[in-house]
Design a protein around this motif. Structure first.
Motif, PDB file in Angstrom:
ATOM      1  N   MET A 247     -40.350 -58.577  20.108  1.00  0.00           N
ATOM      2  CA  MET A 247     -39.464 -59.143  19.100  1.00  0.00           C
ATOM      3  C   MET A 247     -38.623 -60.268  19.686  1.00  0.00           C
ATOM      4  O   MET A 247     -38.121 -60.164  20.814  1.00  0.00           O
ATOM      5  CB  MET A 247     -38.511 -58.074  18.533  1.00  0.00           C
ATOM      6  CG  MET A 247     -39.128 -57.179  17.491  1.00  0.00           C
ATOM      7  SD  MET A 247     -37.860 -56.131  16.724  1.00  0.00           S
ATOM      8  CE  MET A 247     -38.881 -55.127  15.649  1.00  0.00           C
ATOM      9  N   ASN A 248     -38.446 -61.305  18.904  1.00  0.00           N
ATOM     10  CA  ASN A 248     -37.528 -62.376  19.265  1.00  0.00           C
ATOM     11  C   ASN A 248     -36.115 -61.925  18.899  1.00  0.00           C
ATOM     12  O   ASN A 248     -35.856 -61.575  17.743  1.00  0.00           O
ATOM     13  CB  ASN A 248     -37.889 -63.656  18.496  1.00  0.00           C
ATOM     14  CG  ASN A 248     -37.042 -64.850  18.917  1.00  0.00           C
ATOM     15  OD1 ASN A 248     -35.974 -64.691  19.510  1.00  0.00           O
ATOM     16  ND2 ASN A 248     -37.519 -66.037  18.617  1.00  0.00           N
ATOM     17  N   PRO A 249     -35.187 -61.870  19.862  1.00  0.00           N
ATOM     18  CA  PRO A 249     -33.829 -61.398  19.553  1.00  0.00           C
ATOM     19  C   PRO A 249     -33.165 -62.120  18.392  1.00  0.00           C
ATOM     20  O   PRO A 249     -32.324 -61.547  17.695  1.00  0.00           O
ATOM     21  CB  PRO A 249     -33.063 -61.658  20.865  1.00  0.00           C
ATOM     22  CG  PRO A 249     -34.112 -61.667  21.924  1.00  0.00           C
ATOM     23  CD  PRO A 249     -35.338 -62.243  21.277  1.00  0.00           C
ATOM     24  N   VAL A 250     -33.561 -63.372  18.166  1.00  0.00           N
ATOM     25  CA  VAL A 250     -32.967 -64.151  17.079  1.00  0.00           C
ATOM     26  C   VAL A 250     -33.273 -63.528  15.714  1.00  0.00           C
ATOM     27  O   VAL A 250     -32.484 -63.625  14.778  1.00  0.00           O
ATOM     28  CB  VAL A 250     -33.480 -65.613  17.124  1.00  0.00           C
ATOM     29  CG1 VAL A 250     -32.936 -66.421  15.943  1.00  0.00           C
ATOM     30  CG2 VAL A 250     -33.072 -66.261  18.437  1.00  0.00           C
ATOM     31  N   THR A 251     -34.428 -62.836  15.615  1.00  0.00           N
ATOM     32  CA  THR A 251     -34.831 -62.278  14.323  1.00  0.00           C
ATOM     33  C   THR A 251     -33.915 -61.151  13.857  1.00  0.00           C
ATOM     34  O   THR A 251     -33.970 -60.765  12.684  1.00  0.00           O
ATOM     35  CB  THR A 251     -36.284 -61.744  14.408  1.00  0.00           C
ATOM     36  OG1 THR A 251     -36.353 -60.704  15.395  1.00  0.00           O
ATOM     37  CG2 THR A 251     -37.249 -62.855  14.772  1.00  0.00           C
TER      38      THR A 251
ATOM     39  N   LEU B 246     -34.314 -51.940  12.689  1.00  0.00           N
ATOM     40  CA  LEU B 246     -33.488 -52.598  13.699  1.00  0.00           C
ATOM     41  C   LEU B 246     -32.163 -53.038  13.089  1.00  0.00           C
ATOM     42  O   LEU B 246     -31.097 -52.876  13.698  1.00  0.00           O
ATOM     43  CB  LEU B 246     -34.239 -53.800  14.274  1.00  0.00           C
ATOM     44  CG  LEU B 246     -33.578 -54.510  15.453  1.00  0.00           C
ATOM     45  CD1 LEU B 246     -33.372 -53.560  16.624  1.00  0.00           C
ATOM     46  CD2 LEU B 246     -34.412 -55.720  15.886  1.00  0.00           C
ATOM     47  N   GLY B 247     -32.220 -53.575  11.877  1.00  0.00           N
ATOM     48  CA  GLY B 247     -30.988 -53.970  11.191  1.00  0.00           C
ATOM     49  C   GLY B 247     -30.070 -52.797  10.931  1.00  0.00           C
ATOM     50  O   GLY B 247     -28.843 -52.899  11.062  1.00  0.00           O
ATOM     51  N   ILE B 248     -30.658 -51.652  10.582  1.00  0.00           N
ATOM     52  CA  ILE B 248     -29.856 -50.446  10.337  1.00  0.00           C
ATOM     53  C   ILE B 248     -29.166 -49.987  11.618  1.00  0.00           C
ATOM     54  O   ILE B 248     -27.968 -49.659  11.616  1.00  0.00           O
ATOM     55  CB  ILE B 248     -30.747 -49.321   9.778  1.00  0.00           C
ATOM     56  CG1 ILE B 248     -31.249 -49.674   8.381  1.00  0.00           C
ATOM     57  CG2 ILE B 248     -29.993 -47.994   9.740  1.00  0.00           C
ATOM     58  CD1 ILE B 248     -32.373 -48.788   7.884  1.00  0.00           C
ATOM     59  N   VAL B 249     -29.920 -49.968  12.723  1.00  0.00           N
ATOM     60  CA  VAL B 249     -29.349 -49.528  13.999  1.00  0.00           C
ATOM     61  C   VAL B 249     -28.242 -50.467  14.442  1.00  0.00           C
ATOM     62  O   VAL B 249     -27.127 -50.041  14.799  1.00  0.00           O
ATOM     63  CB  VAL B 249     -30.449 -49.434  15.085  1.00  0.00           C
ATOM     64  CG1 VAL B 249     -29.827 -49.173  16.458  1.00  0.00           C
ATOM     65  CG2 VAL B 249     -31.440 -48.334  14.743  1.00  0.00           C
ATOM     66  N   VAL B 250     -28.509 -51.793  14.404  1.00  0.00           N
ATOM     67  CA  VAL B 250     -27.506 -52.781  14.844  1.00  0.00           C
ATOM     68  C   VAL B 250     -26.292 -52.745  13.927  1.00  0.00           C
ATOM     69  O   VAL B 250     -25.141 -52.734  14.391  1.00  0.00           O
ATOM     70  CB  VAL B 250     -28.132 -54.191  14.881  1.00  0.00           C
ATOM     71  CG1 VAL B 250     -27.051 -55.245  15.138  1.00  0.00           C
ATOM     72  CG2 VAL B 250     -29.211 -54.274  15.947  1.00  0.00           C
ATOM     73  N   GLY B 251     -26.520 -52.723  12.609  1.00  0.00           N
ATOM     74  CA  GLY B 251     -25.402 -52.693  11.666  1.00  0.00           C
ATOM     75  C   GLY B 251     -24.548 -51.456  11.817  1.00  0.00           C
ATOM     76  O   GLY B 251     -23.309 -51.519  11.785  1.00  0.00           O
TER      77      GLY B 251
END
Length: 477
Positions: A357-361, A444-449
């Motif tokens: 994964m690109n971290p920017v995504t 990933l969005g759920i974990v980061v958020g």
């Protein structure tokens, strides 16, 4: 959340009297909050292990393949764990069967809250109810605005959930500095969030409907309601018929977790023995120990005789019957759900392959929509609706709370983890390569958020909470 006081003695959110936090009244509440907090720690550990297993070369393939194994409970040609004639995978068993038990406990909790908990008093429940409504509407709107016309637009419900185990786990790190009223506010808010999630799953995540299965389910459900009306107290009766309803829902096209909630509403909330009768049985049984044996003889005894064993068994039987089936099932299932089912769900679903994964995504597309929904949407929604509710005089603030604390609670509401991941798995089809990639980004969005919301809330509370034990908190909390 877990108070067992009567409606007449129910404390108000704004009641500043410390007597409302009497140890006896709030013992069940503190036990429940402590269980959730402990469950949050196990959940966090399971998530970290999943991320590690999914990203170690040589192990990650085994990790992902493990969940695709078929699971069977078969007699002849009939397999209980089958869907549309196909055996369930281990992952679908966790998501569709074990999570039905999780939603069953949510249903039990909702029914109890309505009968004797925070939702039993309209004025008392109004603040967390409206806060939860705001915390569901605003994140969905933010996600919808960002995702219009994209491949991930059908995931708008993902950021609307609040994970009570994780959020109370964060509060547990602050110990006795957090007023109990705030923990109860957050827990009640999460219960209302769960109700919203259940409605969304039932309304928007149903497949092609097989009506005959629903007809059969309705008949079994009628038997459950009849059992409740006839005051049948057997837990086996409700669990057994509930399992049949779950299987019928699984094959009907309605998501089977909804069966767990509906069955929970049928479980009786009244005990076999009234408390007065229970007390009389205890007094009568214990008084038998004062018969032939003197106090000195009782002190020397190391083993009970047959009659004394029978007396104690009578007390034990009465103790089982003075607790309602609803409360008994809820209390028995909470450790199973918090310490096993939810961590297993997290371990199976939180494994995201990050190496390509690109971290920017992380900050674009579906991940960005979810992060903004959880961190910004939940905060704005919960805080603004709470502020309006208090300012309009519809409900008082929680006891011993200020707007810094309420802001932190609003930010804690952005920890969506468990139910958010669950809704994400329903929103995107893992069998479709494009949607499978979107699902990974969504997780990933759920974990980061969730991590961002938890960290911000923790720092905010740490800086603004008074030092020492919060008013209304007892030493043994």
């Amino acid at each position: 959340m877990k108070k067992v006081s009567s409606h007449r003695n129910h404390p108000k959110w704004g009641d500043s009297s410390e007597s409302i936090f009497d140890y006896g009244i709030f013992f069940a509440a503190r036990q429940a909050l402590r269980r959730h907090a402990t469950g949050g720690n196990i959940l966090f550990a399971a998530t970290i292990l999943a991320l590690i297993a999914a990203n170690i070369p040589g192990i990650n393939n085994d990790y992902f393949n493990f969940w695709n194994q078929e699971i069977r409970l078969q007699i002849g040609d009939f397999n209980l764990f089958s869907h549309d004639g196909h055996a369930m995978t281990l992952l679908s068993f966790i998501n569709d069967a074990l999570m039905a038990i999780f939603f069953f406990t949510i249903g039990l909790e909702i029914k109890r809250e309505i009968l004797v908990g925070e939702l039993s008093s309209f004025r008392q429940a109004l603040l967390p109810i409206l806060a939860a409504v705001g915390g569901m509407i605003v994140p969905v709107v933010i996600y919808w605005v960002i995702s219009r016309g994209t491949d991930y637009s059908n995931g708008a419900a993902i950021p609307m959930a609040t994970d009570i185990a994780f959020s109370l786990g964060v509060l547990a790190l602050l110990g006795k500095r957090v007023p109990v009223s705030l923990k109860i506010f957050l827990t009640t808010l999460a219960v209302v969030d769960d109700i919203g999630g259940i409605i969304v799953i039932a309304a928007f995540y149903s497949e092609h409907i097989e009506f005959m299965f629903l007809v059969y389910a309705a008949i079994i459900f009628g038997l459950l309601l009849l059992g409740s009306a006839l005051h049948i107290k057997s837990k086996i009766y409700y669990l057994g018929l509930g399992g049949v309803v779950w299987f019928l829902f699984l094959n009907s096209g309605i998501h089977p977790t909804i069966a767990g909630v509906l069955v929970a509403f049928c479980v009786p909330a009244t005990p076999v023995f009234a408390p007065r009768k229970y007390i009389n049985i205890i007094i009568r049984s214990i008084s038998n120990f004062k018969g032939d044996d003197t106090v000195e003889e009782l002190k020397k005894k190391t083993i009970l005789d047959k009659e004394q064993m029978n007396w104690l068994k009578e007390v034990e039987s009465a103790s089982d019957k003075v607790i309602s089936p609803l409360q008994d099932l809820e209390d028995s299932l909470h450790p199973v759900v918090n310490d096993f089912i939810l961590p297993l769900f997290a371990f199976a679903n939180a494994g995201i392959f990050l190496l390509d994964m690109n971290p920017v995504t992380v900050f674009e597309g579906v991940s960005l929509a979810i992060i903004l929904g959880l961190v910004l949407g939940k905060f704005i929604g919960i805080l603004s609706f709470s502020w309006l509710t208090v300012k309009l005089g519809l409900a008082p603030m929680p006891a011993h709370a200020d707007w810094h604390m309420m802001s932190s609670m609003a930010m804690l509401g952005g920890i969506g983890f468990t139910v958010s991941i669950f809704i994400a798995t329903l929103s995107f089809d893992v069998a479709n390569p494009v949607q499978a990639a979107i699902l990974s980004q969504a997780k990933l969005g759920i974990v980061v958020g969730s991590i961002l919301a938890g960290l911000i809330a923790f720092v905010w509370l740490h800086l603004t909470l008074p030092h020492g034990i919060a008013p209304g908190t007892v030493e043994s909390d």
